[in-house]
Write a protein that holds these residues in place. Sequence first.
Motif, PDB file in Angstrom:
ATOM      1  N   ALA A 118       2.476  -4.550  17.530  1.00  0.00           N
ATOM      2  CA  ALA A 118       2.524  -3.103  17.715  1.00  0.00           C
ATOM      3  C   ALA A 118       1.682  -2.403  16.650  1.00  0.00           C
ATOM      4  O   ALA A 118       1.389  -2.979  15.598  1.00  0.00           O
ATOM      5  CB  ALA A 118       3.972  -2.625  17.639  1.00  0.00           C
ATOM      6  N   SER A 119       1.324  -1.182  16.940  1.00  0.00           N
ATOM      7  CA  SER A 119       0.618  -0.345  15.984  1.00  0.00           C
ATOM      8  C   SER A 119       1.449  -0.230  14.705  1.00  0.00           C
ATOM      9  O   SER A 119       2.663  -0.030  14.765  1.00  0.00           O
ATOM     10  CB  SER A 119       0.402   1.036  16.625  1.00  0.00           C
ATOM     11  OG  SER A 119      -0.219   1.879  15.704  1.00  0.00           O
ATOM     12  N   GLY A 120       0.792  -0.421  13.564  1.00  0.00           N
ATOM     13  CA  GLY A 120       1.494  -0.311  12.289  1.00  0.00           C
ATOM     14  C   GLY A 120       2.084  -1.622  11.793  1.00  0.00           C
ATOM     15  O   GLY A 120       2.673  -1.674  10.719  1.00  0.00           O
ATOM     16  N   SER A 121       1.913  -2.705  12.549  1.00  0.00           N
ATOM     17  CA  SER A 121       2.517  -3.981  12.137  1.00  0.00           C
ATOM     18  C   SER A 121       1.709  -4.695  11.056  1.00  0.00           C
ATOM     19  O   SER A 121       2.156  -5.716  10.534  1.00  0.00           O
ATOM     20  CB  SER A 121       2.713  -4.899  13.357  1.00  0.00           C
ATOM     21  OG  SER A 121       1.506  -5.142  14.035  1.00  0.00           O
TER      22      SER A 121
ATOM     23  N   LEU B 125       0.856  -1.191   0.000  1.00  0.00           N
ATOM     24  CA  LEU B 125       0.000   0.000   0.000  1.00  0.00           C
ATOM     25  C   LEU B 125       0.894   1.243   0.000  1.00  0.00           C
ATOM     26  O   LEU B 125       1.837   1.318   0.786  1.00  0.00           O
ATOM     27  CB  LEU B 125      -0.887   0.036   1.252  1.00  0.00           C
ATOM     28  CG  LEU B 125      -2.060  -0.959   1.334  1.00  0.00           C
ATOM     29  CD1 LEU B 125      -2.656  -0.960   2.731  1.00  0.00           C
ATOM     30  CD2 LEU B 125      -3.129  -0.604   0.310  1.00  0.00           C
TER      31      LEU B 125
ATOM     32  N   LYS C 150      -1.856  -5.485  11.333  1.00  0.00           N
ATOM     33  CA  LYS C 150      -2.963  -6.303  11.851  1.00  0.00           C
ATOM     34  C   LYS C 150      -4.295  -5.966  11.176  1.00  0.00           C
ATOM     35  O   LYS C 150      -5.038  -6.862  10.747  1.00  0.00           O
ATOM     36  CB  LYS C 150      -3.098  -6.120  13.383  1.00  0.00           C
ATOM     37  CG  LYS C 150      -1.805  -6.379  14.152  1.00  0.00           C
ATOM     38  CD  LYS C 150      -1.985  -6.174  15.642  1.00  0.00           C
ATOM     39  CE  LYS C 150      -2.409  -4.770  16.068  1.00  0.00           C
ATOM     40  NZ  LYS C 150      -1.408  -3.719  15.763  1.00  0.00           N
ATOM     41  N   SER C 151      -4.618  -4.666  11.093  1.00  0.00           N
ATOM     42  CA  SER C 151      -5.897  -4.280  10.489  1.00  0.00           C
ATOM     43  C   SER C 151      -5.917  -4.599   8.999  1.00  0.00           C
ATOM     44  O   SER C 151      -6.940  -5.043   8.465  1.00  0.00           O
ATOM     45  CB  SER C 151      -6.165  -2.780  10.692  1.00  0.00           C
ATOM     46  OG  SER C 151      -6.387  -2.503  12.053  1.00  0.00           O
ATOM     47  N   THR C 152      -4.802  -4.394   8.330  1.00  0.00           N
ATOM     48  CA  THR C 152      -4.729  -4.713   6.904  1.00  0.00           C
ATOM     49  C   THR C 152      -4.951  -6.208   6.706  1.00  0.00           C
ATOM     50  O   THR C 152      -5.681  -6.626   5.789  1.00  0.00           O
ATOM     51  CB  THR C 152      -3.355  -4.291   6.333  1.00  0.00           C
ATOM     52  OG1 THR C 152      -3.152  -2.897   6.627  1.00  0.00           O
ATOM     53  CG2 THR C 152      -3.273  -4.519   4.838  1.00  0.00           C
TER      54      THR C 152
END
Length: 258
Positions: free
Chosen positions: A42-45, A18, A47-49
């Motif tokens: 961690a944030s940005g690793s 992305l 997970k949401s994607t």
Amino acid sequence: MDADKPPILEVHGVTKRLGGVDILKGINFKVKAGSVLAIIGASGSGKSTLLRCLNMLVQPDDGQIVWQGRDIGWVTVNGRPRRATERELLRYRLEVGMVFQSFNLFPHMTALQNIVEAPVMVQRRPRPQVVLEAEALLAKVQLSHRAHAFPHQMSGGEQQRVAIARALAMKPNALLFDEVTSALDPELKGEVLAVMRQLAGEGMTMISVSHEMGFVRQVADHVIFMHKGRVCEEGDPKIVLEQPQTPELKSFLQKVTD
Ligand SMILES: Nc1ncnc2c1ncn2[C@@H]1O[C@H](COP(=O)(O)OP(=O)(O)O)[C@@H](O)[C@H]1O
Ligand SMILES: [Mg+2]
């Protein structure tokens, strides 16, 4: 967990780029029907994607998402594979519900109306029957007394429980949760986690991105620790969380609190 059961979901070599950056760099894992997978990191690793790829809100660049033995990104017609159409993806998406950190309830609808909307409008099921089911779901999440409340009249914990009931109203075969307690005050997290714990006990297949380490330890059958778009460690949460092998997971666990 039944060791002989085939996986309901298999993820093979999923990559996603992305904005010129490799966000997912070859993700592999399997989920057995009726089990709970926790995803931490961690944030940005990524997970949401990854969760968005699992229900095809985002299409992976490479790799396969295999649901009940079928690659959902591709359809083979007359021996020739082609990408699934949006309509085909929608059909799959209905089987895999998703609950978000931000609840996303329709603000102009009551709790009950929020739950009834999609089964009637999208699944074209008869309203009277759906209303009865929605009332039962509100009871299940301990919110019968809030059926006619609007989102702005409810606490965050109540709204999130309505969001879970709304996802269940579609009769999904699995549920994806993306940090569903992260936006809640500490005293409201417990009521949402209790609902998730109950669903797990009833055999719902669940994949949950969560920072609630107590929940992960007690409820998840398997945990995946993501770091920079890769699965860095995975296994039984009781082992993975107690005996982290990599400096990345050790450092992550020091930062999160129970
Ligand atoms: N649409 C996008 N375009 C560009 N970069 C994105 C996009 N969505 C997410 N990212 C980036 O991908 C990385 C992983 O994001 P995300 O999957 O949200 O991670 P997590 O949920 O673990 O915090 C972040 O660095 C984020 O900035
Ligand atoms: Mg996220």
